[in-house]
Design an enzyme around this catalytic site. Structure first.
Site, mmCIF file in Angstrom:
data_model
loop_
_atom_site.group_PDB
_atom_site.id
_atom_site.type_symbol
_atom_site.label_atom_id
_atom_site.label_comp_id
_atom_site.label_asym_id
_atom_site.label_seq_id
_atom_site.Cartn_x
_atom_site.Cartn_y
_atom_site.Cartn_z
ATOM 1 N N ARG A 78 11.924 3.243 2.347
ATOM 2 C CA ARG A 78 11.547 2.385 3.476
ATOM 3 C C ARG A 78 12.726 1.464 3.736
ATOM 4 O O ARG A 78 13.299 0.878 2.809
ATOM 5 C CB ARG A 78 10.311 1.548 3.176
ATOM 6 C CG ARG A 78 10.125 0.462 4.245
ATOM 7 C CD ARG A 78 8.838 -0.257 4.138
ATOM 8 N NE ARG A 78 7.722 0.584 4.547
ATOM 9 C CZ ARG A 78 6.481 0.141 4.665
ATOM 10 N NH1 ARG A 78 6.203 -1.116 4.395
ATOM 11 N NH2 ARG A 78 5.524 0.942 5.038
ATOM 12 N N ARG A 138 0.803 -1.218 0.000
ATOM 13 C CA ARG A 138 0.000 0.000 0.000
ATOM 14 C C ARG A 138 0.840 1.274 0.000
ATOM 15 O O ARG A 138 0.583 2.191 -0.776
ATOM 16 C CB ARG A 138 -0.946 0.000 1.202
ATOM 17 C CG ARG A 138 -2.098 -0.942 1.012
ATOM 18 C CD ARG A 138 -2.598 -1.502 2.326
ATOM 19 N NE ARG A 138 -3.466 -2.632 2.076
ATOM 20 C CZ ARG A 138 -3.033 -3.869 1.880
ATOM 21 N NH1 ARG A 138 -1.735 -4.135 1.894
ATOM 22 N NH2 ARG A 138 -3.878 -4.851 1.653
ATOM 23 N N THR A 139 1.819 1.312 0.869
ATOM 24 C CA THR A 139 2.624 2.539 0.969
ATOM 25 C C THR A 139 3.333 2.792 -0.360
ATOM 26 O O THR A 139 3.310 3.900 -0.894
ATOM 27 C CB THR A 139 3.647 2.408 2.118
ATOM 28 O OG1 THR A 139 2.952 2.086 3.306
ATOM 29 C CG2 THR A 139 4.421 3.692 2.311
ATOM 30 N N LYS A 199 25.444 -6.975 -3.149
ATOM 31 C CA LYS A 199 26.897 -7.133 -3.290
ATOM 32 C C LYS A 199 27.625 -6.450 -2.135
ATOM 33 O O LYS A 199 28.847 -6.425 -2.106
ATOM 34 C CB LYS A 199 27.352 -6.519 -4.622
ATOM 35 C CG LYS A 199 26.760 -7.179 -5.851
ATOM 36 C CD LYS A 199 27.161 -6.402 -7.101
ATOM 37 C CE LYS A 199 26.314 -6.830 -8.292
ATOM 38 N NZ LYS A 199 26.343 -5.832 -9.356
ATOM 39 N N HIS A 243 6.732 6.367 10.803
ATOM 40 C CA HIS A 243 6.036 6.209 9.532
ATOM 41 C C HIS A 243 5.171 7.473 9.378
ATOM 42 O O HIS A 243 3.945 7.417 9.466
ATOM 43 C CB HIS A 243 5.177 4.941 9.585
ATOM 44 C CG HIS A 243 4.715 4.445 8.249
ATOM 45 N ND1 HIS A 243 4.979 5.116 7.064
ATOM 46 C CD2 HIS A 243 3.991 3.344 7.908
ATOM 47 C CE1 HIS A 243 4.441 4.437 6.061
ATOM 48 N NE2 HIS A 243 3.840 3.359 6.544
#
Lengths: 144, 312
Positions: B112, B63-64, B91, B140
């Site tokens: 995020r 959703r975000t 890597k 958030h």
């Protein structure tokens, strides 16, 4: 017979440490096993102002100004004297800063400061210190 | 580079934490969100048509991520994406290098990351705006703006409400952010969580002191006096005893039975996805507003993105 500790010609004298906090000041400055300079902690010295105090003398070593913040965490009443040629060249009372940069590690294992090359930063709040990155707050004891 | 920009008086705007926001900032966002809702009704806009937004999701998100991408596209911006599994991070590239490079490609970064403080760290490296779309269990802020705006829009007001935060508060970053957000506007907050899953005492004390709010902590699912019930999931994996996990989950499941004593004009919100913490029968209750709340994600994130560039 009174206990006598000789004066130092060059180095740092941290005075007016609250009685019993001298060991914590040593710890926060990393003075312990492996510390090469000569030093003396004189505990429970009579003091007009404080009743009793601790004094820490470190020979031939000038502590960095950013370490003053660390000292303030455990001994907010302390004063730092930089001694050169047997005379006090500089004297400063430590003060709790609004922010402490680069000297304390964040205990939160998920904090970015424990993963990337970034200096830690803590905001000094009323009773706690808050990590500027992960935003968790800690008591001074948890950080030292 | 960032310091050099500061020296010449160029300040880059970010959205990193609810702690950085004041009540006036939130109210200002509300006005901008209203404008964006109007833009959504009209269709696609071209407010950010010359911008490229990077959505860097180092952790899974549906959703975000989709609502940020939709918001950017509705504003006329282009979106570049990132697959953490196939990137150079695998890597061993540092986050610092990753941000430095991507910052050179785009006009804003939405990030995020599972590591707490990652977004703030990124904002110190980047020369462009950074939005925190969730950093570990920390913050958030865009979700909090959605939640606060949902309360205002769906309950009709933002202040003077009894707000209950319900579920596993300890591990939900949306709840950490929201706790600060609701405390800006409301004097009575109840925390309803199973033992050990509420906020820690230090967080509660801090919010009480900073905002002068009264926080009530409950370990039983009592919601009879609340105006806004904000529910989050209780995660089975937080319990060492699976039987205990099931018992607590059942006890804290929101059902029509639980809602019998609740106020008629209460609203129920949830950051979604919901699993089984709300019974399906509740979805049809007029007080269940979480799907409408989720729809507000796009205009809220449009306002956040447009605001970064002073376009709203």
């Amino acid at each position: 017979m009174p206990l006598k500790v000789e004066k130092i010609e060059n180095g740092t004298v941290i005075d007016h440490i609250s009685s019993g906090e001298g060991l914590r000041v040593m710890k926060i400055l990393g003075i312990g096993l492996g510390f090469s300079a000569r030093f003396a902690l004189i505990a429970n010295v009579k003091s007009k102002k404080m009743g009793k105090k601790d004094i820490l003398k470190i020979e031939e070593k000038y502590i960095d100004e950013k370490d003053f913040d660390k000292i303030a965490l455990v001994a907010p009443s302390a004063s730092v004297n930089i001694v050169k040629g047997g005379r006090v060249a500089k004297k400063k009372n430590v003060a709790m800063p609004a922010r402490i940069d680069g000297v304390l590690a964040c205990p939160n294992p998920k904090c970015i400061t424990n993963f990337e090359q970034v200096a830690s930063a803590f905001f000094v709040e009323k009773k706690t210190l808050r990590c500027a990155y992960c935003e968790r707050s800690f008591s001074a004891g948890e950080l030292i | 580079m960032r310091d050099a920009l500061k020296e010449i008086g160029v300040f880059v705007k970010h959205l990193l934490s609810v702690r950085d926001l004041k009540k006036e900032d939130v109210l200002s966002y509300f006005r901008k969100i209203e404008k964006m809702e109007e833009e959504v009704r009209k269709g696609r806009t071209n407010l950010l048509e010359d911008k490229i937004i990077a959505t860097l999701f180092f952790e899974p998100s549906t959703r975000t991520k989709l609502s940020f991408q939709t918001a950017a596209k509705r504003l006329g911006a282009q979106v570049v994406n990132f697959n953490a599994d196939a990137s150079s991070l695998k890597k061993g590239e540092s986050l610092m290098d990753t941000i430095r490079i991507i910052d050179g490609y785009v006009d804003a970064i939405v990030i995020r990351h599972e590591i707490e403080g990652a977004a703030r760290f990124a904002s110190e490296i980047a020369t462009h705006p950074v939005i925190n779309a969730g950093d570990g269990a920390n913050q958030h802020p865009s979700q909090t703006l959605i939640d606060l705006y949902s309360i205002k829009k769906l309950r009709g007001k933002i202040s003077g409400l009894n707000v209950t935060l319900f579920g596993d508060l300890k591990h939900a970053r949306a709840m950490h952010s929201l706790f600060y957000g609701v405390a800006m506007f409301n004097r009575n907050i109840a925390l309803v969580a199973p033992p050990g899953l509420s906020f820690d005492e230090r967080t509660v004390e801090e919010v009480e002191t900073e905002f002068g709010v009264k926080v009530t902590v409950k370990e039983k699912p009592e919601i009879d006096d609340c105006d806004v019930l904000y529910v989050c999931r209780i995660q089975k994996e937080r319990f060492s005893d699976p039987y205990e996990a099931e018992r607590v989950k059942k006890e804290f499941m929101l059902t029509q039975e639980t809602l019998k004593k609740a106020k008629k004009d209460m609203i129920i919100l949830h950051p979604l996805p919901k699993i089984d913490e709300i019974a399906h029968e509740v979805d049809s209750d007029s007080r269940a507003k979480y799907f409408q709340q989720a729809q507000l994600g796009v205009p809220v994130r449009m306002a956040i993105l447009a605001d970064l560039f002073g376009k709203v």
